[in-house]
Scaffold this motif. Structure first.
Motif, PDB file in Angstrom:
ATOM      1  N   ALA A  87       0.935  -1.013  -0.458  1.00  0.00           N
ATOM      2  CA  ALA A  87      -0.274  -0.111   0.227  1.00  0.00           C
ATOM      3  C   ALA A  87       0.595   1.388   0.401  1.00  0.00           C
ATOM      4  N   VAL A  88       2.108   1.753   0.612  1.00  0.00           N
ATOM      5  CA  VAL A  88       3.086   1.963   0.577  1.00  0.00           C
ATOM      6  C   VAL A  88       3.951   2.723  -0.718  1.00  0.00           C
ATOM      7  N   LEU A  89       4.165   1.368  -1.156  1.00  0.00           N
ATOM      8  CA  LEU A  89       4.542   1.814  -1.837  1.00  0.00           C
ATOM      9  C   LEU A  89       3.922   2.059  -3.151  1.00  0.00           C
ATOM     10  N   ALA A  90       2.420   2.114  -3.141  1.00  0.00           N
ATOM     11  CA  ALA A  90       1.593   1.629  -4.428  1.00  0.00           C
ATOM     12  C   ALA A  90       1.468   3.884  -4.122  1.00  0.00           C
ATOM     13  N   ARG A  91       2.100   4.494  -3.414  1.00  0.00           N
ATOM     14  CA  ARG A  91       1.768   5.951  -2.817  1.00  0.00           C
ATOM     15  C   ARG A  91       2.879   6.620  -3.245  1.00  0.00           C
ATOM     16  N   PRO A 100      -2.735  -1.814  -4.150  1.00  0.00           N
ATOM     17  CA  PRO A 100      -4.331  -2.866  -3.652  1.00  0.00           C
ATOM     18  C   PRO A 100      -5.555  -2.388  -3.347  1.00  0.00           C
ATOM     19  N   LEU A 101      -6.611  -3.221  -3.451  1.00  0.00           N
ATOM     20  CA  LEU A 101      -8.363  -2.476  -3.865  1.00  0.00           C
ATOM     21  C   LEU A 101      -8.533  -2.587  -1.596  1.00  0.00           C
ATOM     22  N   ALA A 102      -7.708  -3.249  -1.066  1.00  0.00           N
ATOM     23  CA  ALA A 102      -8.164  -3.867   1.058  1.00  0.00           C
ATOM     24  C   ALA A 102      -7.295  -4.229   1.183  1.00  0.00           C
ATOM     25  N   VAL A 103      -6.430  -3.056   2.292  1.00  0.00           N
ATOM     26  CA  VAL A 103      -5.734  -4.797   3.307  1.00  0.00           C
ATOM     27  C   VAL A 103      -5.701  -4.275   5.000  1.00  0.00           C
ATOM     28  N   ASP A 104      -5.469  -5.048   5.402  1.00  0.00           N
ATOM     29  CA  ASP A 104      -6.217  -5.233   6.465  1.00  0.00           C
ATOM     30  C   ASP A 104      -4.344  -5.779   7.335  1.00  0.00           C
ATOM     31  N   THR A 105      -3.795  -4.823   8.035  1.00  0.00           N
ATOM     32  CA  THR A 105      -2.336  -5.070   8.517  1.00  0.00           C
ATOM     33  C   THR A 105      -2.203  -5.646   8.831  1.00  0.00           C
ATOM     34  N   TYR A 140      13.549  -0.944 -11.819  1.00  0.00           N
ATOM     35  CA  TYR A 140      13.334  -2.171 -10.014  1.00  0.00           C
ATOM     36  C   TYR A 140      14.904  -0.284  -9.389  1.00  0.00           C
ATOM     37  N   ALA A 141      15.922  -0.657  -9.893  1.00  0.00           N
ATOM     38  CA  ALA A 141      16.523   0.240  -9.141  1.00  0.00           C
ATOM     39  C   ALA A 141      16.307   1.614  -9.656  1.00  0.00           C
ATOM     40  N   ALA A 142      15.788   1.928 -10.262  1.00  0.00           N
ATOM     41  CA  ALA A 142      15.097   2.968 -10.158  1.00  0.00           C
ATOM     42  C   ALA A 142      14.577   3.266  -8.680  1.00  0.00           C
ATOM     43  N   VAL A 143      13.652   2.724  -8.505  1.00  0.00           N
ATOM     44  CA  VAL A 143      12.494   2.413  -7.249  1.00  0.00           C
ATOM     45  C   VAL A 143      13.346   2.038  -6.127  1.00  0.00           C
ATOM     46  N   GLN A 144      14.624   1.452  -5.964  1.00  0.00           N
ATOM     47  CA  GLN A 144      15.061   0.620  -4.291  1.00  0.00           C
ATOM     48  C   GLN A 144      15.691   3.091  -4.769  1.00  0.00           C
ATOM     49  N   ARG A 227       6.815  -2.177 -20.044  1.00  0.00           N
ATOM     50  CA  ARG A 227       5.958  -1.668 -18.184  1.00  0.00           C
ATOM     51  C   ARG A 227       6.644  -2.703 -18.173  1.00  0.00           C
ATOM     52  N   PHE A 228       7.001  -2.822 -16.627  1.00  0.00           N
ATOM     53  CA  PHE A 228       7.165  -3.604 -15.601  1.00  0.00           C
ATOM     54  C   PHE A 228       6.516  -3.545 -14.088  1.00  0.00           C
ATOM     55  N   THR A 229       5.843  -4.605 -13.410  1.00  0.00           N
ATOM     56  CA  THR A 229       5.135  -4.597 -11.967  1.00  0.00           C
ATOM     57  C   THR A 229       5.585  -5.588 -10.984  1.00  0.00           C
ATOM     58  N   PHE A 230       6.382  -4.930  -9.994  1.00  0.00           N
ATOM     59  CA  PHE A 230       6.826  -5.702  -8.960  1.00  0.00           C
ATOM     60  C   PHE A 230       6.104  -5.886  -8.184  1.00  0.00           C
ATOM     61  N   PHE A 231       6.415  -6.893  -7.277  1.00  0.00           N
ATOM     62  CA  PHE A 231       5.166  -7.612  -6.662  1.00  0.00           C
ATOM     63  C   PHE A 231       5.770  -9.207  -5.553  1.00  0.00           C
TER      64      PHE A 231
END
Length: 333
Positions: A87-91, A100-105, A140-144, A227-231
């Motif tokens: 959830a925080v990575l999406a922000r 995420p559509l929903a998260v229960d931490t 991915y390196a740019a994300v890191q 385009r790549f999405t990491f999960f």
């Protein structure tokens, strides 16, 4: 009702494993949570459930009317941070991870949209050049790199922090991992060299960030060329970022041979160039982190459900042992 849908259960190699899915009360609670969260997004489930049970996760695929599938995931305590982290990575790095559509931490649950085709499936049906691997490593390196200032916040979510100076202790904790006597003796002989490697890596001055720790082609979506999405962040640690390179680079080498490794390394290092580090220093840091990343991955194999059977625990311990043996090999870059 979702609970009336037919169910297909996949246990893979872990036929005797026990997960929370086997508990009727837990299953009823999870299904109710899924139905309520789908309804909040105006989604209606349809078709059968596809349930994938592993010692480290419960994964449920659901079709929804008028749209793609959605995915429910339940993590064990050791990786219960995954939903909150996603959830925080999406922000923080939107477009590079699933929203995420929903998260229960508290319960380690998450509900996720479909991310498109896996990169592994793309590789199986298309001719993919090394350029695609270069691009995924750049992204991915740019994300890191972008997450480096967030390292302490990520650790506060429950993601284990494994700085370089803690890695010798990780090997000590894993000393009883099942290994042939010869391999165990070789690792113990190597142990006195670890503090020097860790000190050298830390002295090179690349700060810790998020390390996915298992970034293979089955943990990547490729929704479109380039385009790549990491999960699948359940093995993640806060550690030296370059520890992430070993897994995807090895997978690429399986397709194209080791000759591609220098160009993949250089593509990965692009975000860190021009920040006071020489190319030689960055390459040396990659070499050290590549080898030491084996400890991060070996430790992550212990993140299982408490109810996982002895057989499942033994299998994952053996996988962790195989990771440890990478410490004995000279990095190929």
């Amino acid at each position: 009702m979702l609970s009336d849908a037919p169910v297909t259960v996949d246990r893979g190699r872990y036929q005797d494993t026990v997960t929370p899915w086997e508990e009727p009360a837990w299953r009823t609670e999870a299904v109710g949570w899924i139905e309520a969260r789908l309804a909040a997004h105006g989604l209606r489930p349809t078709g059968p459930w596809r349930v994938r049970l592993r010692p480290w996760s419960v994964l449920l695929r659901l079709g929804v009317q008028g749209g793609d599938a959605v995915w429910f995931k339940a993590n064990p305590p050791g990786s219960a941070f995954e939903g909150a982290l996603t959830a925080v990575l999406a922000r923080w790095v939107p477009g590079h991870v699933l929203q995420p559509l929903a998260v229960d931490t508290g319960r380690g649950w998450s509900l996720l949209p479909d991310g498109g085709p896996l990169f592994r499936d793309v590789l199986a049906r298309e001719t993919v050049t090394p350029d695609a691997w270069e691009e995924l490593l750049r992204q991915y390196a740019a994300v890191q790199h972008a997450l480096t200032p967030r390292a302490s916040e990520i650790a506060r979510l429950g993601v284990p922090a494994v700085p370089a100076d803690a890695l010798p202790g990780v090997l000590d904790r894993l000393d009883e991992t099942p290994l042939p006597p010869r391999d165990r003796a070789a690792l113990r002989e190597l142990r006195p060299r670890l503090p020097d490697w860790c000190a050298e890596l830390a002295a090179l001055g690349v700060p810790d960030s998020l390390d996915h720790a298992d970034l293979h082609d089955g943990q990547l979506f490729r929704p479109a060329p380039g385009r790549f999405t990491f999960f699948d962040w359940g093995d993640a640690v806060v550690a030296h970022p370059f520890s992430s390179l070993a897994v995807p680079a090895r997978r690429a080498a399986e397709h194209y041979g080791t000759r591609v490794l220098p160009r993949l390394r250089d593509a990965y290092l692009e975000p860190w160039t021009g920040a006071g580090h020489t190319p030689a220093q960055l390459r040396r840091a990659v070499s050290l982190a590549w080898r030491l990343s084996a400890l991060n991955r070996a430790a992550a194999y212990g993140r299982l459900f408490p109810t996982a059977s002895g057989a499942a625990g033994a299998a994952t311990a053996a996988a962790g042992a195989r990771c440890l043996l990478e410490l004995l090999d000279e990095p190929p870059v």
